[in-house]
Design an enzyme around this catalytic site. Structure first.
Site, mmCIF file in Angstrom:
data_model
loop_
_atom_site.group_PDB
_atom_site.id
_atom_site.type_symbol
_atom_site.label_atom_id
_atom_site.label_comp_id
_atom_site.label_asym_id
_atom_site.label_seq_id
_atom_site.Cartn_x
_atom_site.Cartn_y
_atom_site.Cartn_z
ATOM 1 N N GLU A 76 0.859 -1.176 0.000
ATOM 2 C CA GLU A 76 0.000 0.000 0.000
ATOM 3 C C GLU A 76 0.906 1.240 0.000
ATOM 4 O OE1 GLU A 76 -3.357 -0.243 2.903
ATOM 5 O OE2 GLU A 76 -2.326 -2.083 3.505
ATOM 6 N N ARG A 97 4.949 -13.567 9.650
ATOM 7 C CA ARG A 97 5.508 -12.251 9.391
ATOM 8 C C ARG A 97 6.828 -12.083 10.157
ATOM 9 N NH1 ARG A 97 1.455 -7.886 11.818
ATOM 10 N NH2 ARG A 97 2.922 -6.551 10.687
ATOM 11 N N LYS A 115 2.674 1.242 10.359
ATOM 12 C CA LYS A 115 2.901 2.504 9.642
ATOM 13 C C LYS A 115 2.325 3.681 10.413
ATOM 14 C CE LYS A 115 3.009 0.463 5.022
ATOM 15 N NZ LYS A 115 2.326 0.373 3.717
#
Length: 796
Positions: free
Chosen positions: A292, A512, A522
Site C-alpha cells: 500500500e 511475518r 505505519k
C-alpha cells in the site's frame, strides 16, 4: 514437576493407564486431566461403551490409513496442548469427543485444536473464565465437520493421492533420484488432502512408491551429496556498481518449492479457467508484491519481497510490483516513488509495475454484477453499528432491499450524492458465519480525496479485501503469498472469485517478520516522525528500509537475514536484533574498506620526531584479507591522536593501552611510550608527551588505532545509535518506551583523510570501533558518519 506430585496422585494416574513419562511431565495439569477424565465419561465407563459402538473401524480386507490412539493418551495430549486461554466450554467439547469416540486419532485432535483456536482468535474470546454467554457458540455439526467425524481414509485413498503427486513430480524424481525431497513434495501435499490420515503411513507409502519408480539405491545414490556454490546478484547503494557476490548457497534456497494450504471447495478452478491462466501467463509462475503506498517499506516488507520475488526466481517465474492504492486519503506520490526506488535498491526487478486503480472500471462492473445477482447491497449502517451486528450476528435492516434499489443507490454513491460514511456497498454472504470476514464485509465506501494515480475520477473506492483477490485473478497470479494474519481472509478471497467465476490463484500464508525492540505499524512510525522523536522516515533508528540503508545496511545483508530467519507458518515470534546485526556485520566484513578514526581524540606529542621531517609516509592496506581492494597512503606526524579510552593515568593488570611510562603499538606505524601527561585545569588528561621507536625494537602487547594531525586528518561528526525502544516488545505504549540513548552525537571525532573524503553511502570499518556509513548530511567541510553495527555483538 515430578516432585510436586505426591505418590497417591501418581498411583491414580497409573491406574487409569497413563505412562510413566507422561506422569513425570504432567505437573500442575494434574487437576485438569482428572477433570477431563471424569467429564469425558472415561472415568465412569460410559465413554468406552459409546466408543465401542461408534464403528470407527473398517470391515473386510480394506486397510485403514487412520491409526487409533488410546483414549488416555489422547486426553493427555489434549490437556497439555490445548491453550489454557480456550474457554472451558470448548475444552469440554474436546474431552467429551475423546470419551465418546468421535476423536480417536491424533490428526483429529490436532484439527480440533486448530479449529477452536481459530474460532476464538476471530471472536476475541481468549479467556478461560469468560461467562458462558460471551463464549462463541459452536454447533455440534460444525465441530464434527472440523474433526472429521464419519471420515474414513483407507490405504487405497493414500495411494491414489500419492500416485497423483508422483505424476506431477515424476520428472524431478527421476532427475534427482533419492535426493528428491519426498517429505516436502509428496508427503506434505498428500497430508493436506488427507488431513486425518496417519502421517507415518503416508510417509511409508510415499517411500515405497518412490523406490518402485527408481529401483534400489545405487552406489551413486548412497554417496554423500556435494555442496555447490552459487551467486546472488547484489545491488549496492546508487553510487556503487552492481556486483556478483559469491556465497555458500543460494539465499532463496530455503523458500519451499511446494506449498500446502487449507483446502476450500471455493478455491478450485475449472479446467477452462486453468487453461485460460496457463495461456495468459505463458505457463509461468506469477507472483505479486502488493504494497500500500501509504508509507515507506520496512524490515517486514523485506521478507515479503524475499518471498514474492524469491519464490518466482526459484521457480523461473516473474513477479509483479502492484500498488494497492485503494485508500487515497492516506496515499502519496512520495510513497510510490520511494517504494519503486527501494525495490530496485534491494536488487529486485519487477516483471511490470501496476496499480489496483488500473482496474477500477472492471472492479466497478463486477460490483454491479454482484448487485444484480443478489450478492451485494447498499447499507447505511455506521461502522460501529456494523461491528455490533457482527458481534450479535444480526442482519442489516437494508440487507434485503430490492436489487433495482441497490443499483440506483450504488449509482448515487458513484455520483457523490452521499457523504462519507452515509452509504457503503456490502457483500451478501453469511451473517451467522463464525468467520467475521464473511459477515457481509464492505466492498465499496465513499472517500472524497484526490487519488495520486487516477486523480478525481472516483469518489467510491473498493476495499482491500474486495480488490486484491480480483486483481490477483485479472493479472493471472499463480501464487498469492501473504502473512499469516490473512489466513482467516482466505474464505472471503475465494468466495468473491467463486461468485464472479474468476480464476482462483493459490493462496499461501507465512509468518511475518517481527524484530525485538522494533515496531512496524505505519501509523505508529508516522507518529514518531510527526512528534519529532526521529528526524524522518529514513532516520537510521527507523526500521524502514530507507532508514536501514542510511545506517549502512546492504541489500545482501538484509536478504541473508531473511534467509536465515527462514519461511515458517508457526506463530510469530520476535527475532533478536543480534541476528540482523550478525548478517550485516558478516557482509561488511567482506566488502568494507578499513580506515581509522578516533571518537574521543586525545592529543599525543611525539618528542623525538625527526626535526628535519614533517611526516613519515605509510602504506595501509584497504582490507587485510583482500589485496585486490588496494591500499591508501597515510602519514605518521609529530602530533597524533588516540582515543581517550586507550589511556589510563594508572596502569592495571590485563590492560594493554597506554599509561605513564608504558608502551603500545600505533597500528600500521610505530610503538610509542608515554613520558609525561599534561592535565587540563579540570584535572583531565589534555595531552600525552611520548617517544616513538623507529626501529620497532619494542614489542608491546597493546595495538591502538590513531589518526595523524591536520591536514592529514579532519574533524568529523559521528552518530552512535542504539535501538529506539528500551523493551523487546514496545507495545501500544511505545511513546513511553523511547530509549533516551538511541542517538548520541559526537561532534569532535577525528578521521584520517582516507575516511574523511568519503561520499554519502560509503561504508568503512573504523578499526577497533565498528562499521560506519557516510551520511547524506555530510558537507564538503564536515563529514557525518552513522554507526552501522559494532564490531562485536552488543546483546551479550
Amino acid at each position: 514437576l515430578d516432585s510436586e506430585m505426591d505418590d497417591t496422585k501418581k498411583d491414580y494416574l497409573r491406574s487409569i493407564g497413563l505412562e510413566e513419562q507422561a506422569i513425570k511431565s504432567l505437573g500442575s495439569q494434574y487437576e485438569e486431566l482428572v477433570y477431563g477424565y471424569e467429564i469425558s465419561g472415561l472415568g465412569t465407563g460410559e465413554g468406552r461403551s459409546r466408543r465401542e459402538s461408534s464403528g470407527n473401524g473398517l470391515e473386510g480386507e480394506v486397510r485403514s490409513a487412520m491409526v487409533a490412539v488410546p483414549e488416555i493418551k489422547l486426553l493427555y495430549s489434549a490437556v497439555t496442548k490445548l491453550k489454557p486461554s480456550l474457554p472451558r466450554e470448548h475444552r469440554d467439547m474436546v474431552f467429551c469427543a475423546i470419551g465418546d469416540g468421535r476423536i480417536w486419532t491424533t490428526p483429529q485432535l490436532e484439527e480440533a485444536r486448530f479449529f477452536l483456536e481459530k474460532v476464538n482468535a476471530m471472536s476475541g474470546a481468549q479467556a478461560n473464565n469468560l461467562p458462558s454467554s460471551d463464549v462463541t457458540r459452536i454447533s455440534e455439526s460444525e465441530f464434527e465437520a472440523a474433526i472429521g467425524v464419519g471420515v474414513l481414509i483407507t490405504e487405497a485413498d493414500v495411494e491414489k493421492v500419492l500416485d497423483h503427486q508422483i505424476d506431477e513430480n515424476r520428472e524431478s524424481i527421476v532427475n534427482q533420484r533419492y535426493n528428491f525431497n519426498v517429505g516436502l513434495h509428496l508427503v506434505r501435499p498428500a497430508m493436506a488432502k488427507l488431513r486425518f490420515a496417519d502421517g507415518g503411513i503416508v510417509k511409508k507409502k510415499a517411500a515405497e512408491k518412490v523406490e518402485m519408480l527408481l529401483g534400489p539405491k545405487t552406489a551413486e545414490d548412497l554417496a554423500p551429496a556435494r555442496r555447490t556454490r552459487g551467486t546472488i546478484s547484489e545491488v549496492q547503494t546508487p553510487a556503487k556498481k552492481q556486483t556478483e557476490i559469491e556465497v555458500e548457497e543460494d539465499h532463496f534456497a530455503g523458500i519451499p518449492g511446494t506449498m500446502v494450504a487449507r483446502d476450500l471447495a471455493s478455491s478450485r478452478n475449472s479446467s477452462a479457467l486453468i487453461e485460460q491462466q496457463k495461456k495468459n501467463s505463458e505457463g509461468r509462475i506469477v507472483c505479486r508484491f502488493p504494497p500500500e503506498p501509504n508509507g515507506y517499506l520496512h524490515i517486514g516488507h523485506a521478507k515479503a519481497l524475499y518471498m514474492d520475488f524469491g519464490y518466482a526466481r526459484k521457480m523461473n517465474g516473474v513477479t509483479i510490483l502492484r500498488f494497492d492504492d485503494t485508500n487515497p486519503s492516506k496515499e502519496k506520490e512520495e510513497f510510490i516513488e520511494s517504494i519503486k526506488e527501494v525495490v530496485a535498491w534491494m536488487g529486485y526487478k519487477p516483471y511490470k509495475v501496476t496499480f489496483s486503480s488500473d482496474y477500477f472500471d472492471q472492479l466497478h462492473e463486477f460490483a454491479i454484477r454482484l448487485i444484480k445477482e443478489g450478492k451485494a447491497y447498499v447499507c447505511h449502517q455506521k461502522s460501529e453499528e456494523m461491528k455490533k451486528g457482527r458481534e450479535k450476528k444480526t442482519e442489516s435492516p437494508w440487507r434485503n432491499r430490492p436489487m433495482e434499489e441497490n443499483l440506483q443507490l450504488f449509482q448515487d454513491m458513484r455520483m457523490a450524492k452521499f457523504g462519507e460514511g452515509e452509504a457503503v456497498l456490502r457483500l451478501k454472504i453469511d451473517m451467522q458465519s463464525l468467520n467475521p470476514n464473511l459477515q457481509d464485509p464492505v466492498a465499496y465506501r465513499i472517500i472524497y480525496a484526490h487519488h495520486p494515480h487516477v486523480g478525481d475520477k472516483w469518489c467510491i473506492y473498493p476495499t482491500y479485501d474486495y480488490t486484491h483477490c480480483i486483481v490477483d485473478s485479472l493479472e493471472w497470479v499463480t501464487h498469492s503469498l501473504c502473512t499469516l494474519e490473512f489466513e482467516v481472509r482466505r474464505d472471503l478471497y475465494y468466495w468473491i472469485l467463486e461468485a464472479l467465476d474468476l480464476y482462483r490463484p493459490f493462496v499461501w500464508e507465512f509468518a511475518r517478520l517481527t524484530l525485538e525492540r522494533t515496531i512496524v505499524s505505519k501509523r505508529s512510525l508516522a507518529k514518531l516522525v510527526e512528534l519529532g522523536i526521529v528526524r524522518s522516515w529514513d532516520d537510521p533508528r527507523m526500521p524502514t528500509l530507507t532508514g536501514l540503508r542510511r545506517k549502512g545496511y546492504t541489500p545482501s545483508a538484509i536478504t541473508k537475514f531473511c534467509s536465515v530467519v527462514g519461511v515458517k507458518r508457526s506463530d510469530n515470534t520476535r527475532i533478536g536484533l543480534h541476528l540482523l546485526e550478525h548478517c550485516v556485520r558478516a557482509d561488511l566484513d567482506v566488502q568494507a574498506p578499513r580506515g581509522m578514526a578516533v571518537l574521543k581524540p586525545l592529543r599525543v606529542f611525539i618528542e623525538n620526531f625527526p626535526a628535519d621531517a614533517a611526516s613519515i609516509p605509510l602504506k595501509i592496506s584497504n582490507h587485510p584479507k583482500n589485496a585486490t581492494m588496494g591500499d591508501h597512503d597515510m602519514v605518521f606526524t609529530p602530533v597524533v591522536y588516540i582515543d581517550r579510552s586507550d589511556f589510563r593515568v594508572k596502569d592495571e593488570p590485563g590492560y594493554f593501552g597506554l599509561a605513564p611510562n608504558k608502551s603500545a603499538l600505533l597500528r600500521h606505524a610505530f610503538p610509542v611510550t608515554v613520558k609525561e601527561v599534561v592535565f587540563s585545569s579540570s584535572g583531565e588528561p589534555e595531552e600525552l608527551r611520548a617517544t616513538y621507536d623507529p626501529k620497532k625494537s619494542i614489542k608491546p602487547k597493546g595495538v591502538l588505532h590513531w589518526v595523524p594531525s591536520e591536514p592529514f586528518s579532519e574533524i568529523i561528526t559521528v552518530r552512535m545509535y542504539e535501538p529506539l525502544f528500551q523493551s523487546d516488545e514496545p507495545g501500544s505504549d511505545f511513546l513511553n518506551n523511547i530509549n533516551p540513548n538511541s542517538l548520541v552525537e559526537i561532534a569532535d571525532a577525528r578521521a584520517d583523510s582516507f575516511v574523511a573524503h568519503a561520499k554519502p553511502g560509503d561504508s568503512f570499518q573504523f578499526e577497533r570501533c565498528g562499521y560506519f556509513c557516510c551520511d547524506p548530511d555530510s558537507t564538503d567541510t564536515r563529514r557525518v558518519f552513522n554507526l552501522t553495527v559494532p564490531l562485536r555483538d552488543s546483546y551479550g
